[in-house]
Scaffold this active site. Structure first.
Site, PDB file in Angstrom:
ATOM      1  N   LYS A  50       0.768  -1.107   0.046  1.00 48.44           N
ATOM      2  CA  LYS A  50      -0.035  -0.011   0.174  1.00 48.44           C
ATOM      3  C   LYS A  50       0.919   1.277   0.103  1.00 48.44           C
ATOM      4  CE  LYS A  50      -4.242  -2.131   1.528  1.00 48.44           C
ATOM      5  NZ  LYS A  50      -5.391  -1.872   2.245  1.00 48.44           N
ATOM      6  N   SER A  75      -8.105   0.066   8.470  1.00 51.13           N
ATOM      7  CA  SER A  75      -7.791  -0.628   9.773  1.00 51.13           C
ATOM      8  C   SER A  75      -6.506  -0.849   9.796  1.00 51.13           C
ATOM      9  CB  SER A  75      -8.676  -1.972   9.588  1.00 51.13           C
ATOM     10  OG  SER A  75      -8.117  -2.755   8.575  1.00 51.13           O
ATOM     11  N   GLN A  80      -0.893   3.091   7.740  1.00 47.53           N
ATOM     12  CA  GLN A  80       0.612   3.097   7.908  1.00 47.53           C
ATOM     13  C   GLN A  80       1.192   3.690   6.678  1.00 47.53           C
ATOM     14  OE1 GLN A  80       2.057  -0.501   9.908  1.00 47.53           O
ATOM     15  NE2 GLN A  80       0.348  -1.074   9.761  1.00 47.53           N
ATOM     16  N   TYR A 112       5.030   6.699  12.337  1.00 49.18           N
ATOM     17  CA  TYR A 112       5.135   7.289  11.201  1.00 49.18           C
ATOM     18  C   TYR A 112       4.595   8.829  11.104  1.00 49.18           C
ATOM     19  CZ  TYR A 112       6.232   2.642   9.307  1.00 49.18           C
ATOM     20  OH  TYR A 112       6.764   1.325   9.090  1.00 49.18           O
ATOM     21  N   GLY A 178      -9.856  -3.964  -3.607  1.00 50.42           N
ATOM     22  CA  GLY A 178     -10.161  -4.193  -4.916  1.00 50.42           C
ATOM     23  C   GLY A 178      -8.783  -3.364  -5.497  1.00 50.42           C
ATOM     24  N   GLY A 179      -8.299  -2.538  -4.646  1.00 47.04           N
ATOM     25  CA  GLY A 179      -7.070  -1.710  -5.406  1.00 47.04           C
ATOM     26  C   GLY A 179      -5.788  -2.263  -5.797  1.00 47.04           C
ATOM     27  N   ASP A 207     -17.614 -11.025  -1.078  1.00 47.44           N
ATOM     28  CA  ASP A 207     -18.307 -10.128  -1.644  1.00 47.44           C
ATOM     29  C   ASP A 207     -17.638  -9.782  -3.097  1.00 47.44           C
ATOM     30  OD1 ASP A 207     -16.002  -8.917   0.047  1.00 47.44           O
ATOM     31  OD2 ASP A 207     -16.455  -6.996  -0.877  1.00 47.44           O
ATOM     32  N   LYS A 269      10.600 -18.877   4.882  1.00 47.96           N
ATOM     33  CA  LYS A 269      11.074 -18.123   5.948  1.00 47.96           C
ATOM     34  C   LYS A 269      10.914 -16.817   5.753  1.00 47.96           C
ATOM     35  CE  LYS A 269      13.135 -22.517   6.553  1.00 47.96           C
ATOM     36  NZ  LYS A 269      12.322 -23.216   7.301  1.00 47.96           N
TER      37      LYS A 269
END
Length: 311
Positions: A50, A75, A80, A112, A178-179, A207, A269
């Site tokens: 993101k 959420s 962030q 941040y 959906g992005g 959905d 890992k």
């Protein structure tokens, strides 16, 4: 959104993102019966893909808009991402988060430099709190997934993957708002060679699966999944792209998500969050579809609450 826009977006955000590694595992290939290429966005700045969309969206604002700051409701991961992107670009970020969001994500937002505003854990409360900030501070609202600039940014992960491995037959991503899958579908279209985009989605929040069947955006009545990043729904900017360019969405059960997550942790890992494991779970669920194929998997993020693992 065309190829040139995707190209320009990638060049724009390159100073602010990592070109994340692609990992392979002969053992996971054996388990799946396919050749898998894991694009590890858990190694992205702030720990998820993101960062890409957030950076691009802020960079496309006018100087006046940047002065007034940005606001989103999320959420976790986009909260962030917008906080860190804004900090990197010298812009103020107001972040509306549900009170139920994991503490680790709230603390990361503050770390941040994001201004944290908590609200009741429902969409109505999130939207109301965001609108109040827009009115009070003149901040620009940036949606975590239903925004053209965000979609383009998210698509750059698949662009990097296909530039490194142009021969992929499919790219599989988790589906939440959906992005990511919309941006991935555009990159697969412009940079792949007959490469199709497929989504993985928890059965508990299916959905997007239902939306593709009905032709309109559907909602979830329950959100009982460990994949906490996938509880959001599609929007009017990304849904048409998904309708046109996503081949199918494969639904997975909760135990299949946990099993895929264990395989990633144990065999690659690396740390991934439950939402990320949904893509591998989809490949393992539909083995006959992927048998012998070269498949890209976007590991969407690695922001896990280590005190609350599902295994």
């Amino acid at each position: 959104m065309d190829k040139q826009q995707l190209h320009d977006c990638h060049n724009r955000i390159k100073p602010f993102i990592h070109n994340t590694p692609v990992l392979t595992s002969r053992l996971i290939d054996k388990i799946s019966g396919a050749h898998l290429f894991f694009k590890c966005e858990n190694f992205q700045r702030m720990g998820a893909f993101k960062m890409r969309g957030a950076a691009n969206a802020i960079m496309q604002l006018t100087d006046k808009e940047k002065q007034n700051g940005v606001v989103t409701h999320s959420s976790g991961n986009f909260a962030q991402a917008l906080s860190l992107s804004a900090q990197s670009l010298g812009v103020k970020a107001y972040i509306v988060m549900p009170s139920s969001a994991p503490n680790v994500k709230k603390e990361a937002v503050k770390g941040y430099g994001g201004m944290l505003i908590e609200c009741e854990p429902n969409l109505k409360a999130r939207e109301f709190a965001s609108q109040q900030i827009v009115q009070k501070h003149g901040a620009t609202f940036i949606h975590p997934s239903n925004d053209d600039q965000v979609i383009l940014g998210q698509g750059t992960a698949c662009k990097e993957l296909l530039e490194a491995h142009p021969e992929l037959d499919h790219v599989v991503t988790p589906v939440g708002g959906g992005g990511l899958i919309a941006g991935t579908a555009l990159s697969a279209l412009y940079y792949g060679k007959n490469c199709t985009t497929i989504g993985g989605e928890p059965m508990e929040v299916d959905d997007a699966f239902r939306s593709l069947k009905s032709g309109k955006i559907e909602s979830n009545t329950t959100t009982n999944t460990i994949a906490d990043g996938l509880k959001t729904q599609l929007g009017d900017r990304n849904f048409p792209i998904i309708q046109e360019h996503v081949e199918e969405i494969i639904r997975v059960e909760e135990e299949e998500i946990v099993s895929a997550m264990q395989i990633i942790w144990g065999r690659l890992k690396i740390v991934c969050e439950p939402s990320s494991a949904v893509a591998l779970a989809a490949v393992l669920k539909a083995k006959e579809k992927f048998a012998g194929k070269k498949v890209g998997i976007i590991i969407s993020g690695g922001n896990v609450d280590l005190g609350n693992l599902p295994f």
